[in-house]
Design an enzyme around this catalytic site. Structure first.
Site, mmCIF file in Angstrom:
data_model
loop_
_atom_site.group_PDB
_atom_site.id
_atom_site.type_symbol
_atom_site.label_atom_id
_atom_site.label_comp_id
_atom_site.label_asym_id
_atom_site.label_seq_id
_atom_site.Cartn_x
_atom_site.Cartn_y
_atom_site.Cartn_z
ATOM 1 N N HIS A 150 -45.912 66.788 28.733
ATOM 2 C CA HIS A 150 -47.211 67.348 28.379
ATOM 3 C C HIS A 150 -48.102 67.399 29.606
ATOM 4 C CE1 HIS A 150 -46.422 67.239 24.081
ATOM 5 N NE2 HIS A 150 -45.768 66.106 24.324
ATOM 6 N N CYS A 191 -48.054 72.017 29.783
ATOM 7 C CA CYS A 191 -49.173 72.879 29.440
ATOM 8 C C CYS A 191 -50.149 72.921 30.613
ATOM 9 C CB CYS A 191 -49.916 72.335 28.218
ATOM 10 S SG CYS A 191 -48.984 72.539 26.697
#
Ligand SMILES: *[C@@H]1O[C@H](CO)[C@@H](O)[C@H](O)[C@H]1NC(C)=O
Ligand SMILES: *[C@@H]1O[C@H](CO)[C@@H](O)[C@H](O)[C@H]1NC(C)=O
Ligand SMILES: *[C@@H]1O[C@H](CO)[C@@H](O)[C@H](O)[C@H]1NC(C)=O
Ligand SMILES: *[C@@H]1O[C@H](CO)[C@@H](O)[C@H](O)[C@H]1NC(C)=O
Ligand SMILES: *[C@@H]1O[C@H](CO)[C@@H](O)[C@H](O)[C@H]1NC(C)=O
Length: 449
Positions: A150, A191
């Site tokens: 992430h 991301c």
């Protein structure tokens, strides 16, 4: 005399030409490849990151990078997870080969953290003295780093903590200044991963980086539609480069060609390139191994499908499980988990709005809506890093409450709008702490994922 001519040829024709190969020489006949492969997550819903990293290990090994030159950091909770219908195995492609087999894991469980990662790439002597593997590369060597997990504006995550773009780039500059590589290629799946290098990675330190997404968008998980496994097997950008390396002769394909293929095969985000772009003229094999892979027949190219926005994967998984189950008790429990998850996300969203409102009242912004809905490019990475650390310690542990990462851009907006100096930044940090104390109370959410 001959060698002088050969050498001058090598320097004039750029190493990507097959001539180098015909001469039986490498572009720089004295480099070794060393690699660091990192999966920064744990938990079944994050299966894909460890699958990507295991696959990367297989790519490097099958192209001849010696096992002792590869450092793997992965939590290692997937292969034996109770949810795993194929115990002891991990797949990165539907119906593909087991990528877990033979992976040598150097850092597992709690050892997978930002501090150890920085020590590994800086070749930390203390860690090496404890018998842990760290980079031992020197001024001619080629270093390949791949990270999957992430991320958010100016940060990437580890299971329990995060690493800021500022701290990462400082470590890369340290590596350069201490001659810990000749050339370095860095691939990042996360991301908003463009924000790890945009407006911060120097262009003149022989580092070429590519990222799964630009600085404002999610990256996407894929192969999320395997009925029996119930999680995503891969990520679009990662399986794009991994399958590309599986199928190509890496002594012929350049990094730039690989990047173009990756862009084509990453349909839902916009992979980016940063740093010393001339490195992209080199062949992929100079970083991932030049041996013809004997196992490339094993790998099948499977176009990215069943893709899900990374931030929605936990929700989608729970919804699918609810639809699938015939057991009333299980359905009730899944329903409760889903409601908790949605409540946690609402709590966070409204909490962020209240925090920004309080900061605006304190004079740090004029419009809550503007701060929440626009995106200023991150330029002052160092101030942002300080603010994110404060948010993490006073508001929410960002690595545990993954969904909070979605709102880190709000902090970047505030940093960029205020043009802080040391004094105004310290006032802002105090105001942020007060706002968090007021609005982010412990509502009993174990983790907002
Ligand atoms: C997984 O289970 C196998 C078989 O019980 C065992 O040999 C192995 O050490 C376990 N691995 C991990 C990471 O727990
Ligand atoms: C070979 O290594 C030397 C020493 O690090 C470096 O100056 C030179 O640019 C390298 N040559 C190529 C073609 O990579
Ligand atoms: C970044 O912010 C810091 C305050 O933390 C400030 O001292 C510094 O001058 C800023 N840098 C730039 C380039 O604006
Ligand atoms: C975030 O906070 C947690 C504890 O709440 C801590 O363990 C972690 O190191 C912090 N991370 C950063 C980057 O400050
Ligand atoms: C820092 O910024 C604040 C607010 O913009 C300003 O009032 C103050 O004079 C500045 N301090 C210094 C030392 O530049």
């Amino acid at each position: 005399m001959f060698s002088l001519i050969a050498l001058s040829l090598l320097f004039t024709v750029a190493s990507s030409t097959p001539l180098v190969e015909q001469l039986g020489l490498k572009s720089n006949d004295s480099y070794n490849i060393q690699a660091v492969l990192v999966a920064g997550s744990n938990g079944w819903y994050n299966y894909r990151h460890q699958a990507d990293v295991c696959h990367a290990y297989q790519v490097l090994r099958s192209h001849g990078v010696p096992a002792e030159n590869i450092i793997v950091m992965m939590y290692d909770d997937i292969a034996n997870a109770s949810e795993n219908p194929h115990p002891g195995k991990i797949f990165n492609i539907p119906k593909g080969p087991d990528v877990y087999a033979g992976v040598s894991k150097d850092y597992t469980g709690d050892e997978v953290n930002a501090e150890n990662f920085l020590k590994v790439i800086k070749g930390d002597k203390g860690l090496a003295a404890k018998g842990k593997k760290v980079l031992t590369s020197g001024p001619n060597d080629h270093v390949f780093i791949y990270f999957a997990d992430h991320g958010a504006t100016g940060l990437i995550a580890f299971p329990e903590d995060t690493l800021s773009s500022d701290d990462l780039n400082k470590a890369l500059v340290y590596m350069h200044d201490n001659k810990l590589y000749g050339k370095l290629t860095f691939y990042v799946e996360a991301c908003e991963s463009g924000s790890m290098f945009e407006n911060i990675l120097p262009k003149d330190i022989n580092i070429y980086a590519t990222t799964a997404a630009n600085s404002e968008e999610s990256s996407w998980g894929c192969y999320c539609d395997e009925k029996d496994i119930d999680t995503c097997l891969g990520d679009e950008y990662s399986v794009a480069w991994l399958q590309d390396s599986d199928k190509h002769d890496l002594t012929k394909e350049t990094l730039e060609q690989q990047f173009k293929d990756v862009v084509k095969n990453t349909p839902r985000s916009h992979p980016q390139e940063f740093g010393t772009k001339s490195i992209a003229d080199l062949v992929v094999g100079e970083f991932q191994g030049e041996k013809a892979s004997s196992s490339n027949q094993l790998y099948r190219k499977v176009p990215a499908r069943g893709s899900v926005n990374s931030r929605d994967i936990p929700l989608v998984m729970l919804r699918r499980k609810m639809i699938k189950t015939n057991d009333e008790n299980e359905a009730a429990s899944l329903h409760k988990q889903l409601s908790n998850l949605i409540a946690g996300r609402h709590f966070l969203e409204s909490g962020m709005n209240k925090i920004v409102a309080q900061l605006c009242s304190a004079g740090f912004c004029s419009s809550v809506e503007e701060v929440m809905t626009t995106r200023r490019p991150l330029v002052n990475h160092s101030a942002h890093s300080t603010v994110v650390k404060k948010f993490n310690s006073s508001c929410l542990n960002v690595a545990v409450h993954n969904y909070a990462m979605k709102y880190i851009y709000v902090l970047a907006n505030l940093v960029e709008a205020n043009n802080f100096n040391e004094t105004s930044l310290s006032h802002f940090l105090k105001a942020l702490e007060r706002a968090c104390e007021t609005h982010i109370v412990d509502n009993g959410f174990k983790a907002i994922v």
